[in-house]
Design a protein around this motif. Structure first.
Motif, PDB file in Angstrom:
ATOM      1  N   ALA A 294      48.265  46.061  33.085  1.00  0.00           N
ATOM      2  CA  ALA A 294      48.409  45.505  34.504  1.00  0.00           C
ATOM      3  C   ALA A 294      47.903  44.248  34.935  1.00  0.00           C
ATOM      4  CB  ALA A 294      47.884  46.626  35.474  1.00  0.00           C
ATOM      5  N   VAL A 295      48.730  43.504  35.698  1.00  0.00           N
ATOM      6  CA  VAL A 295      48.226  42.457  36.133  1.00  0.00           C
ATOM      7  C   VAL A 295      46.817  42.573  37.019  1.00  0.00           C
ATOM      8  CG1 VAL A 295      48.539  40.440  37.584  1.00  0.00           C
ATOM      9  CG2 VAL A 295      50.179  41.056  36.117  1.00  0.00           C
ATOM     10  N   ALA A 296      45.485  41.942  36.967  1.00  0.00           N
ATOM     11  CA  ALA A 296      44.590  42.149  37.401  1.00  0.00           C
ATOM     12  C   ALA A 296      43.864  41.133  38.080  1.00  0.00           C
ATOM     13  CB  ALA A 296      43.498  43.186  36.281  1.00  0.00           C
ATOM     14  N   ALA A 297      43.069  41.435  38.961  1.00  0.00           N
ATOM     15  CA  ALA A 297      42.262  40.498  39.644  1.00  0.00           C
ATOM     16  C   ALA A 297      41.095  41.165  40.171  1.00  0.00           C
ATOM     17  CB  ALA A 297      43.007  39.688  40.583  1.00  0.00           C
ATOM     18  N   ALA A 298      39.836  40.330  40.589  1.00  0.00           N
ATOM     19  CA  ALA A 298      38.772  41.036  40.967  1.00  0.00           C
ATOM     20  C   ALA A 298      37.865  39.866  41.594  1.00  0.00           C
ATOM     21  CB  ALA A 298      37.848  41.365  39.852  1.00  0.00           C
ATOM     22  N   VAL A 299      36.950  40.337  42.686  1.00  0.00           N
ATOM     23  CA  VAL A 299      36.058  39.733  43.300  1.00  0.00           C
ATOM     24  C   VAL A 299      34.566  40.314  42.992  1.00  0.00           C
ATOM     25  CG1 VAL A 299      37.379  38.171  44.944  1.00  0.00           C
ATOM     26  CG2 VAL A 299      36.637  40.486  45.569  1.00  0.00           C
ATOM     27  N   TYR A 300      33.757  39.554  42.983  1.00  0.00           N
ATOM     28  CA  TYR A 300      32.241  40.248  42.518  1.00  0.00           C
ATOM     29  C   TYR A 300      30.998  39.875  43.822  1.00  0.00           C
ATOM     30  CZ  TYR A 300      34.758  40.240  38.398  1.00  0.00           C
ATOM     31  OH  TYR A 300      35.619  40.255  37.080  1.00  0.00           O
ATOM     32  N   THR A 301      30.100  40.529  43.602  1.00  0.00           N
ATOM     33  CA  THR A 301      29.012  40.260  44.585  1.00  0.00           C
ATOM     34  C   THR A 301      28.393  38.643  44.425  1.00  0.00           C
ATOM     35  OG1 THR A 301      26.515  41.061  45.128  1.00  0.00           O
ATOM     36  CG2 THR A 301      27.223  40.907  42.743  1.00  0.00           C
ATOM     37  N   THR A 302      27.842  38.319  45.405  1.00  0.00           N
ATOM     38  CA  THR A 302      27.323  36.612  45.243  1.00  0.00           C
ATOM     39  C   THR A 302      25.739  37.010  45.170  1.00  0.00           C
ATOM     40  OG1 THR A 302      27.204  36.785  48.057  1.00  0.00           O
ATOM     41  CG2 THR A 302      29.162  35.745  46.848  1.00  0.00           C
ATOM     42  N   ASN A 303      25.550  38.085  45.332  1.00  0.00           N
ATOM     43  CA  ASN A 303      23.871  38.481  44.749  1.00  0.00           C
ATOM     44  C   ASN A 303      23.678  37.731  43.260  1.00  0.00           C
ATOM     45  OD1 ASN A 303      21.436  39.513  44.082  1.00  0.00           O
ATOM     46  ND2 ASN A 303      21.661  41.183  45.550  1.00  0.00           N
ATOM     47  N   LEU A 304      22.440  37.046  43.514  1.00  0.00           N
ATOM     48  CA  LEU A 304      22.191  36.154  42.041  1.00  0.00           C
ATOM     49  C   LEU A 304      21.811  37.088  40.847  1.00  0.00           C
ATOM     50  CD1 LEU A 304      20.583  32.898  43.144  1.00  0.00           C
ATOM     51  CD2 LEU A 304      22.920  33.306  42.484  1.00  0.00           C
TER      52      LEU A 304
ATOM     53  N   THR B 251      23.761  44.528  44.184  1.00  0.00           N
ATOM     54  CA  THR B 251      23.807  43.933  42.896  1.00  0.00           C
ATOM     55  C   THR B 251      25.181  44.258  41.976  1.00  0.00           C
ATOM     56  OG1 THR B 251      22.562  45.713  41.907  1.00  0.00           O
ATOM     57  CG2 THR B 251      21.284  43.830  42.678  1.00  0.00           C
ATOM     58  N   ASN B 252      25.779  45.303  42.357  1.00  0.00           N
ATOM     59  CA  ASN B 252      27.153  45.555  41.777  1.00  0.00           C
ATOM     60  C   ASN B 252      28.356  45.599  42.499  1.00  0.00           C
ATOM     61  OD1 ASN B 252      24.402  47.175  40.763  1.00  0.00           O
ATOM     62  ND2 ASN B 252      25.882  48.047  39.521  1.00  0.00           N
ATOM     63  N   ASP B 253      28.273  45.168  43.596  1.00  0.00           N
ATOM     64  CA  ASP B 253      29.740  44.914  44.755  1.00  0.00           C
ATOM     65  C   ASP B 253      30.732  44.375  43.450  1.00  0.00           C
ATOM     66  OD1 ASP B 253      28.012  45.500  46.411  1.00  0.00           O
ATOM     67  OD2 ASP B 253      28.132  43.623  47.574  1.00  0.00           O
ATOM     68  N   MET B 254      31.958  45.017  43.575  1.00  0.00           N
ATOM     69  CA  MET B 254      32.977  44.573  42.767  1.00  0.00           C
ATOM     70  C   MET B 254      34.300  45.359  43.383  1.00  0.00           C
ATOM     71  SD  MET B 254      33.980  45.466  38.828  1.00  0.00           S
ATOM     72  CE  MET B 254      32.230  45.135  38.121  1.00  0.00           C
ATOM     73  N   LEU B 255      35.178  44.594  43.533  1.00  0.00           N
ATOM     74  CA  LEU B 255      36.447  44.947  44.024  1.00  0.00           C
ATOM     75  C   LEU B 255      37.590  44.454  42.903  1.00  0.00           C
ATOM     76  CD1 LEU B 255      38.410  46.066  46.166  1.00  0.00           C
ATOM     77  CD2 LEU B 255      38.498  43.860  47.109  1.00  0.00           C
ATOM     78  N   VAL B 256      38.259  45.509  42.454  1.00  0.00           N
ATOM     79  CA  VAL B 256      39.292  45.000  41.227  1.00  0.00           C
ATOM     80  C   VAL B 256      40.594  45.801  41.674  1.00  0.00           C
ATOM     81  CG1 VAL B 256      39.774  45.555  38.866  1.00  0.00           C
ATOM     82  CG2 VAL B 256      37.440  45.504  39.519  1.00  0.00           C
ATOM     83  N   ALA B 257      41.727  44.583  41.464  1.00  0.00           N
ATOM     84  CA  ALA B 257      43.020  45.148  41.605  1.00  0.00           C
ATOM     85  C   ALA B 257      43.767  45.201  40.722  1.00  0.00           C
ATOM     86  CB  ALA B 257      43.696  44.059  42.783  1.00  0.00           C
ATOM     87  N   MET B 258      44.892  46.286  40.272  1.00  0.00           N
ATOM     88  CA  MET B 258      45.617  46.362  39.366  1.00  0.00           C
ATOM     89  C   MET B 258      46.840  46.425  39.678  1.00  0.00           C
ATOM     90  SD  MET B 258      43.319  48.885  36.926  1.00  0.00           S
ATOM     91  CE  MET B 258      44.464  48.908  35.601  1.00  0.00           C
ATOM     92  N   ALA B 259      47.899  45.815  39.079  1.00  0.00           N
ATOM     93  CA  ALA B 259      49.483  45.592  39.285  1.00  0.00           C
ATOM     94  C   ALA B 259      50.298  46.243  38.394  1.00  0.00           C
ATOM     95  CB  ALA B 259      49.856  44.573  40.001  1.00  0.00           C
TER      96      ALA B 259
END
Length: 408
Positions: free
Chosen positions: A46-56, A234-242
């Motif tokens: 799957a084509v995939a994309a993600a964004v993550y936490t900005t917490n260092l 510390t764990n925020d994550m959003l992943v998309a799969m197509a």
């Protein structure tokens, strides 16, 4: 129905787009018998994309997932709850890689095609014997129906009281495309990138750069506009799969049906974000803040999130107190341009401030309104065309109780 650009699918879930299956089970990370290990699997790369936490301070699974996504493709996401695998040093990284390789081996796919996500208590090592045994048992639970989706949705929850799911269909070049999502989040919610853990699936054919762009833009208007307690995980994550199995013409911003697809994508993300805010730890009410007439949208966003994040505003809503003074105080301290003489505020249908002057209103009517499940706060600044909406929840005694005993 949606706004004629998409159709809402009641009871839809992450396995509804073509090519996706899911599973969840209890492997023993949680003290209760609730599911704590899950997987989303795609039949094809799957084509995939993600964004993550900005917490260092970022958890080990984020490093592993970033590595897996370097080629913009995924086959699976393996997730555990009950333990964040954050601040766990080299051993934590090794454990996250072990989760990835174990899932890959068990499902017969390349380790590079597996993302890893974790949520729960920070600073404790994973019980890897339980995790790896659970992964061995996952294939037998894998299903492409609502039971598989339900098991996965339950597996990602921590202090959440309810699962969060949404699904729509969109017409793209005459082909039906499905977009779905599942998320978890209840406390430590003040994202600067995404939800606590969020997973989007679609069967659309879409360019990787277009999916990444859409994910980031939509996140800024949805998940980045919620807050429960002002804390960024510390764990925020959003992943998309197509999966691309809808066989539509490849989507990009230039495609004539791009706006319809983006609208459906936005709806799913917004529903998940609102569900997280509504399910905030100890929450009894959802709060929606709408700001209009700011100098620009960025200013409106900052002001809306300052209001929604104010402990005093949240406490007033819990107490059903129409204390507009707390609202205008938050407006003034947001650090964005405001004319202190032109602010209007309404609590639901009740105007309480016009041109920064108090309006006589029916306190009893305000009390009744504030005792409802959802509280709307409208702020008009009258200095520009910027607007934004943010979501949050009230601050209750139970929030303190839950977080005072989180590890026990």
């Amino acid at each position: 129905m949606g706004d004629n650009q998409f159709t809402i699918i009641d009871g839809g879930s992450i396995i509804m787009p073509r090519g996706f299956k899911a599973a969840g089970l209890h492997c023993g990370l949680k003290k209760t018998d609730r599911n704590d290990l899950g997987i989303i699997l795609c039949d094809v790369p799957a084509v995939a994309a993600a964004v993550y936490t900005t917490n260092l301070v970022q958890a080990a699974p984020l490093k592993v997932t970033r590595e897996s996504l370097q080629d913009g493709k995924l086959r699976a996401i393996v997730v555990n709850s009950g333990n964040a695998n954050a601040c766990t040093g080299i051993q934590g990284e090794e454990d996250a890689y072990t989760m990835r390789s174990s899932a890959a081996a068990r499902f017969g796919i390349d380790a590079q095609d597996v993302a890893v996500a974790s949520t729960g208590v920070i600073g404790e090592l994973l019980k890897m014997d339980r995790v790896t045994t659970g992964i061995v048992n996952l294939p037998a639970q894998l299903r492409g129906d609502s039971e598989g989706a339900e098991a996965f949705s339950q597996a990602i929850l921590t202090t959440d009281l309810v699962k969060k799911e949404a699904c729509v269909t969109v017409q793209v070049g005459g082909q039906q495309v499905t977009i779905a999502g599942a998320a978890k989040g209840s406390g430590m919610i003040h994202p600067n990138m995404a939800t606590m853990l969020g997973f989007m699936t679609t069967d659309a054919v879409i360019r990787h750069d277009a999916l990444q762009l859409l994910l980031r833009r939509t996140t800024n208007l949805t998940f980045n506009m919620i807050t429960v307690d002002g804390d960024t995980s510390t764990n925020d994550m959003l992943v998309a799969m197509a999966s691309g199995l809808a066989d539509n013409e490849e989507l990009s911003p230039e495609h004539p049906d791009w706006e319809a697809f983006a609208a459906g994508f936005h709806y799913v993300c917004q529903q998940l974000a609102m569900a997280i805010a509504r399910d905030g730890e100890g929450a009894s009410r959802l709060i929606e803040v709408r700001v209009h007439g700011a100098e620009c949208d960025d200013d409106a966003q900052a002001i809306a999130k300052t209001i929604i994040g104010s402990s005093l505003v949240k406490s007033a809503v819990f107490g059903a107190d129409a204390n507009w003074g707390r609202i205008i105080a938050a407006v003034g301290r947001a650090g964005r341009p405001v004319n202190p003489e032109t602010v209007d505020i309404a609590i639901g249908p009740i105007p309480v401030l016009e041109q920064s002057r108090p309006v006589v209103f029916d306190e009893d009517a305000a009390l009744v309104y504030l005792q409802g499940d959802t509280v709307d706060i409208d702020v008009k600044l009258h200095i520009g065309d910027g607007s934004a909406t943010a979501w949050g929840c009230d601050l209750t005694y139970d929030y303190v109780r839950i977080n005072a005993a989180y590890r026990t």
